[in-house]
Design a protein around this motif. Sequence first.
Motif, PDB file in Angstrom:
ATOM      1  N   PRO A  35      42.030  76.849  28.873  1.00 64.38           N
ATOM      2  CA  PRO A  35      41.660  77.266  27.786  1.00 64.38           C
ATOM      3  C   PRO A  35      40.062  77.361  28.148  1.00 64.38           C
ATOM      4  O   PRO A  35      39.276  78.490  27.863  1.00 64.38           O
ATOM      5  CB  PRO A  35      41.861  76.580  26.551  1.00 64.38           C
ATOM      6  N   ALA A  41      48.147  76.135  29.766  1.00 69.81           N
ATOM      7  CA  ALA A  41      48.026  77.481  29.390  1.00 69.81           C
ATOM      8  C   ALA A  41      48.909  78.112  28.222  1.00 69.81           C
ATOM      9  O   ALA A  41      48.998  79.299  27.774  1.00 69.81           O
ATOM     10  CB  ALA A  41      48.333  78.402  30.718  1.00 69.81           C
ATOM     11  N   ARG A  86      44.128  90.147  25.773  1.00 69.59           N
ATOM     12  CA  ARG A  86      44.896  89.208  26.472  1.00 69.59           C
ATOM     13  C   ARG A  86      43.791  88.202  27.000  1.00 69.59           C
ATOM     14  O   ARG A  86      43.419  88.074  28.362  1.00 69.59           O
ATOM     15  CB  ARG A  86      45.391  89.787  27.843  1.00 69.59           C
ATOM     16  N   PRO A  87      43.436  87.537  26.027  1.00 69.70           N
ATOM     17  CA  PRO A  87      42.231  86.417  26.121  1.00 69.70           C
ATOM     18  C   PRO A  87      42.649  85.189  26.960  1.00 69.70           C
ATOM     19  O   PRO A  87      41.889  84.246  27.262  1.00 69.70           O
ATOM     20  CB  PRO A  87      41.519  86.145  24.984  1.00 69.70           C
ATOM     21  N   ARG A  88      44.159  84.782  27.041  1.00 71.24           N
ATOM     22  CA  ARG A  88      44.466  83.697  27.436  1.00 71.24           C
ATOM     23  C   ARG A  88      45.140  83.820  29.071  1.00 71.24           C
ATOM     24  O   ARG A  88      45.466  85.000  29.366  1.00 71.24           O
ATOM     25  CB  ARG A  88      45.587  83.184  26.827  1.00 71.24           C
ATOM     26  N   LYS A  89      45.401  82.958  29.897  1.00 75.79           N
ATOM     27  CA  LYS A  89      46.029  82.699  31.025  1.00 75.79           C
ATOM     28  C   LYS A  89      45.513  83.976  31.935  1.00 75.79           C
ATOM     29  O   LYS A  89      46.242  84.622  32.569  1.00 75.79           O
ATOM     30  CB  LYS A  89      47.437  82.918  30.786  1.00 75.79           C
ATOM     31  N   ASP A 112      50.942  79.195  25.044  1.00 75.58           N
ATOM     32  CA  ASP A 112      50.306  79.582  23.735  1.00 75.58           C
ATOM     33  C   ASP A 112      51.624  80.342  23.156  1.00 75.58           C
ATOM     34  O   ASP A 112      52.532  80.516  23.889  1.00 75.58           O
ATOM     35  CB  ASP A 112      49.329  80.793  23.756  1.00 75.58           C
ATOM     36  N   ASP A 136      39.421  79.809  30.814  1.00 77.37           N
ATOM     37  CA  ASP A 136      39.648  81.214  30.527  1.00 77.37           C
ATOM     38  C   ASP A 136      38.436  81.737  29.748  1.00 77.37           C
ATOM     39  O   ASP A 136      37.975  82.820  29.893  1.00 77.37           O
ATOM     40  CB  ASP A 136      40.856  81.126  29.521  1.00 77.37           C
TER      41      ASP A 136
END
Length: 274
Positions: free
Chosen positions: A55, A253, A134-137, A255, A58
């Motif tokens: 995170p 990662a 798409r703020p993750r991974k 979620d 990211d």
Amino acid sequence: MAVRRWQADWDSWSVGAEATRGLRRWAGEPALAGCCGSVTDLLAACGRDRAVPVPVADGRLAALIAFARAGDRAAARVVLERVMPALTVQAAKRARRGGGAGVSGVTGAGFSEVLAELVGAAWLVICTFPLDRRPRKIAVNVVLDTVYRVFGYRPRMDRATVYLELIPDAPAGLDGRPVAGWDRGGSSAELLDVLAESVAGGVELRHLQLLAKLAVAGRSQKQVAASAGITDRGVRLRRDAAVRAVRAVILPAADGDHAERAPVAAGRIAGGAA
């Protein structure tokens, strides 16, 4: 070799004027504060160093991509370097499988040609990446989007070849997943999906094949040790290293629904492979 040329170019660029100016710009961004002493430090802080929580990485990648979307070529270059190891793995796989046939219309394109196509596509993906949705991974998704942009939609059987790599001696069904002696539902399916996602995350295939043999195919440590010509302790050491590699990619990662499934799957990898 393409990788050596890229590395030499990166080594030169990372200490040059463009990179230095970029570091000064990015140092004022809160998410990047404290990591802009050098491009090497910044790259590590964006997840090249696996000790950095995903995170956190990211957040830093998102900041760089925001700069890239605004036309900052240096920021795009850093993000591209962050995903280069995974792009290199993808290029090697595609070239080895003959997947390069669809690249630029060149039949049987080699590693260098495939890598060049992936690098060009990755640049476009980075400069248009939808941070709001798409703020993750981010690193994994940049790679997946790049592969899709170059190769397009893959038929289900082609997409499922990852499962055949994980358990190469298991007969496959129409969806490419192993069928003989394998529970197609429940935690087994989730476990195999976690291993498949680990491939995209850059975990070495040898690690994942070992875990698949132990936790999915149900082989004992003695059986694996005998086939590999090593001791039971050697299998345990390799298993532990593989579990650490998968956890580093998957658990930080996780979620949504996957946040609930990933720890369970990782626990089964460790417990079921014991």
